[in-house]
Write a protein that holds these residues in place. Structure first.
Motif, PDB file in Angstrom:
ATOM      1  N   LEU A   8       0.843  -1.185   0.000  1.00  0.00           N
ATOM      2  CA  LEU A   8       0.000   0.000   0.000  1.00  0.00           C
ATOM      3  C   LEU A   8       0.880   1.237   0.000  1.00  0.00           C
ATOM      4  O   LEU A   8       1.867   1.302   0.745  1.00  0.00           O
ATOM      5  CB  LEU A   8      -0.936   0.006   1.208  1.00  0.00           C
ATOM      6  CG  LEU A   8      -2.005   1.100   1.215  1.00  0.00           C
ATOM      7  CD1 LEU A   8      -3.310   0.578   1.805  1.00  0.00           C
ATOM      8  CD2 LEU A   8      -1.547   2.319   2.016  1.00  0.00           C
ATOM      9  N   GLU A   9       0.534   2.200  -0.838  1.00  0.00           N
ATOM     10  CA  GLU A   9       1.250   3.478  -0.881  1.00  0.00           C
ATOM     11  C   GLU A   9       0.393   4.555  -0.242  1.00  0.00           C
ATOM     12  O   GLU A   9      -0.723   4.805  -0.675  1.00  0.00           O
ATOM     13  CB  GLU A   9       1.577   3.869  -2.321  1.00  0.00           C
ATOM     14  CG  GLU A   9       2.348   5.193  -2.420  1.00  0.00           C
ATOM     15  CD  GLU A   9       2.483   5.697  -3.851  1.00  0.00           C
ATOM     16  OE1 GLU A   9       3.019   6.816  -4.019  1.00  0.00           O
ATOM     17  OE2 GLU A   9       2.038   4.992  -4.782  1.00  0.00           O
ATOM     18  N   ILE A  10       0.916   5.177   0.821  1.00  0.00           N
ATOM     19  CA  ILE A  10       0.201   6.260   1.479  1.00  0.00           C
ATOM     20  C   ILE A  10       0.606   7.599   0.862  1.00  0.00           C
ATOM     21  O   ILE A  10       1.628   7.703   0.175  1.00  0.00           O
ATOM     22  CB  ILE A  10       0.470   6.277   2.999  1.00  0.00           C
ATOM     23  CG1 ILE A  10       1.976   6.388   3.291  1.00  0.00           C
ATOM     24  CG2 ILE A  10      -0.130   5.051   3.670  1.00  0.00           C
ATOM     25  CD1 ILE A  10       2.319   6.526   4.770  1.00  0.00           C
ATOM     26  N   ALA A  19      -1.712   9.061   7.882  1.00  0.00           N
ATOM     27  CA  ALA A  19      -2.058   8.098   6.831  1.00  0.00           C
ATOM     28  C   ALA A  19      -1.717   6.677   7.249  1.00  0.00           C
ATOM     29  O   ALA A  19      -2.498   5.746   7.036  1.00  0.00           O
ATOM     30  CB  ALA A  19      -1.328   8.461   5.537  1.00  0.00           C
ATOM     31  N   ARG A  20      -0.539   6.501   7.847  1.00  0.00           N
ATOM     32  CA  ARG A  20      -0.138   5.172   8.294  1.00  0.00           C
ATOM     33  C   ARG A  20      -1.081   4.657   9.383  1.00  0.00           C
ATOM     34  O   ARG A  20      -1.495   3.492   9.366  1.00  0.00           O
ATOM     35  CB  ARG A  20       1.301   5.209   8.825  1.00  0.00           C
ATOM     36  CG  ARG A  20       1.786   3.868   9.382  1.00  0.00           C
ATOM     37  CD  ARG A  20       3.099   4.012  10.145  1.00  0.00           C
ATOM     38  NE  ARG A  20       3.326   2.849  10.983  1.00  0.00           N
ATOM     39  CZ  ARG A  20       4.071   1.806  10.647  1.00  0.00           C
ATOM     40  NH1 ARG A  20       4.659   1.769   9.468  1.00  0.00           N
ATOM     41  NH2 ARG A  20       4.234   0.788  11.468  1.00  0.00           N
ATOM     42  N   VAL A  34      -4.342   3.423   7.983  1.00  0.00           N
ATOM     43  CA  VAL A  34      -4.199   2.056   7.454  1.00  0.00           C
ATOM     44  C   VAL A  34      -4.189   1.050   8.599  1.00  0.00           C
ATOM     45  O   VAL A  34      -4.857   0.008   8.544  1.00  0.00           O
ATOM     46  CB  VAL A  34      -2.909   1.933   6.620  1.00  0.00           C
ATOM     47  CG1 VAL A  34      -2.687   0.478   6.184  1.00  0.00           C
ATOM     48  CG2 VAL A  34      -2.967   2.847   5.403  1.00  0.00           C
ATOM     49  N   SER A  87      -4.540   7.505   1.171  1.00  0.00           N
ATOM     50  CA  SER A  87      -3.717   6.523   0.467  1.00  0.00           C
ATOM     51  C   SER A  87      -3.826   6.718  -1.036  1.00  0.00           C
ATOM     52  O   SER A  87      -4.807   7.272  -1.543  1.00  0.00           O
ATOM     53  CB  SER A  87      -4.143   5.095   0.834  1.00  0.00           C
ATOM     54  OG  SER A  87      -3.801   4.801   2.179  1.00  0.00           O
ATOM     55  N   TYR A 123      -3.351   0.349  -3.479  1.00  0.00           N
ATOM     56  CA  TYR A 123      -2.870  -0.881  -2.860  1.00  0.00           C
ATOM     57  C   TYR A 123      -2.977  -2.027  -3.856  1.00  0.00           C
ATOM     58  O   TYR A 123      -3.650  -1.916  -4.895  1.00  0.00           O
ATOM     59  CB  TYR A 123      -3.616  -1.210  -1.561  1.00  0.00           C
ATOM     60  CG  TYR A 123      -5.023  -1.744  -1.711  1.00  0.00           C
ATOM     61  CD1 TYR A 123      -5.264  -3.091  -1.963  1.00  0.00           C
ATOM     62  CD2 TYR A 123      -6.133  -0.897  -1.579  1.00  0.00           C
ATOM     63  CE1 TYR A 123      -6.559  -3.581  -2.086  1.00  0.00           C
ATOM     64  CE2 TYR A 123      -7.425  -1.378  -1.700  1.00  0.00           C
ATOM     65  CZ  TYR A 123      -7.632  -2.725  -1.953  1.00  0.00           C
ATOM     66  OH  TYR A 123      -8.910  -3.211  -2.072  1.00  0.00           O
TER      67      TYR A 123
END
Length: 331
Positions: free
Chosen positions: A4-6, A14-15, A18, A55, A58
């Motif tokens: 997954l790219e935030i 953001a983290r 998730v 995000s 993903y």
């Protein structure tokens, strides 16, 4: 394993967004490389990952490598879950250690050699390669199109008020509460937070002290297709009176930051303190509150006086006259 790219504007928030969604689905963050997260999760997480606000995308993580040569060798050995045509696309992060200019061509040749057809304009499957401290390759499952959020910004709503959180941040606040079924916003204003909560399937409850805001929020919710809502005219410091027999699973809100003239004649800090106490009283044990306060107000200390426990705190500078923290508290 998933990747997954935030987004990079509020990376810690953001983290944690998730992380909250994975906790609802039985997964966890297994590692991080700049804005790239490795997720120990399976398809059970998709429902909650699809709710994300902060995000970029993903997908399925297939390869992790320490060199270009290792990545290409592993690419020859694995079975690629590609449907139809494909394209290789590279994401070069700020901490990228490798020269990946020619990597899409080389990896594409390996995959093509396994019998898959290339389509650079409209591929059915997008193979994504991330370059950071390591190299990663996977198949994209979901791209969070910024246009989906942009079309719900304040100036696109039928009831317009310029002071409003960005829809991505509103969505993140909802998710940080880990709400599964419902959420309350006691300072709903034009209903931005409620819109994001309703669009991911939650029942939404809203309160505002101004009649025009209650009607405006109703217009906005209806416009964007949110039907399961309950809005009330009332005081955010007297929620027990508005909902005498109700305890809420979660609360997310963005109180007004202005002067007493814009706060129904009440001093700002006292309004915040009373609202925190009232929110605590209508929140279920173990329930979460996500809330924004200007940095001039010690939200952490005041919430702890009421009985809340701090779970997360994220700084944002909006402009020179507004700096704020987003807090997540648990009862």
């Amino acid at each position: 394993m998933l990747y997954l790219e935030i987004l990079g504007n509020l990376p810690e928030m953001a983290r944690d967004e998730v992380k909250a969604m994975l906790e609802l689905s039985g997964g966890e963050i297994a590692g991080q490389d700049y804005l790239f997260l490795k997720l120990d999760a399976d398809k059970r997480a998709f429902h909650y990952l699809n709710r994300l606000g902060l995000s970029h995308e993903y997908g399925e993580l297939l390869i992790e490598a320490n060199s270009l040569e290792e990545l290409l060798e592993k690419a020859k050995e694995i079975e690629w879950p590609i449907s139809g045509t494909f394209k290789v696309d590279t994401e070069t992060m700020a901490n990228c250690k490798y020269n990946v200019i020619d990597l899409p061509r080389k990896l594409g040749a390996v995959i093509h050699g396994k019998g898959f057809r290339v389509n650079l304009s409209k591929p059915d499957t997008l193979v994504r390669v991330y370059c950071g401290e390591k190299l990663y390759a996977g198949i994209r499952y979901r791209f969070f199109d910024p246009k989906d959020f942009e079309r719900r910004k304040a100036h696109h709503r039928p009831f317009f008020r310029p002071i409003s959180l960005h829809p991505r941040i509103s969505r993140a606040l909802v998710n940080l509460t880990k709400a599964r079924e419902e959420i309350l916003d006691p300072f709903m204003g034009a209903g931005g937070i409620l819109m994001e909560a309703g669009l991911i399937g939650l029942k939404v409850y809203g309160v505002d002290i101004k009649p025009e805001m209650v009607e405006g929020a109703r217009l906005n919710l209806e416009h964007f297709g949110v039907k399961d809502y309950e809005l009330r005219l009332g005081d955010a410091t007297k929620l027990e009176e508005l909902f005498p027999d109700k305890k809420f699973e979660a609360v997310a809100t963005d109180p007004p930051y202005g002067t007493s003239a814009t706060l129904a004649g009440r001093a700002r800090d006292e309004l915040y303190r009373k609202a925190l106490r009232s929110i605590y009283n209508v929140l279920e044990d173990g329930g979460r509150l996500a809330i924004a306060f200007p940095t001039s107000f010690d939200g952490e200390a005041e919430a702890e006086k009421v009985g809340f426990k701090l779970v997360g705190k994220y700084y944002q500078r909006v402009h020179k006259s507004l700096e704020r923290y987003f807090y997540v508290f648990e009862k």
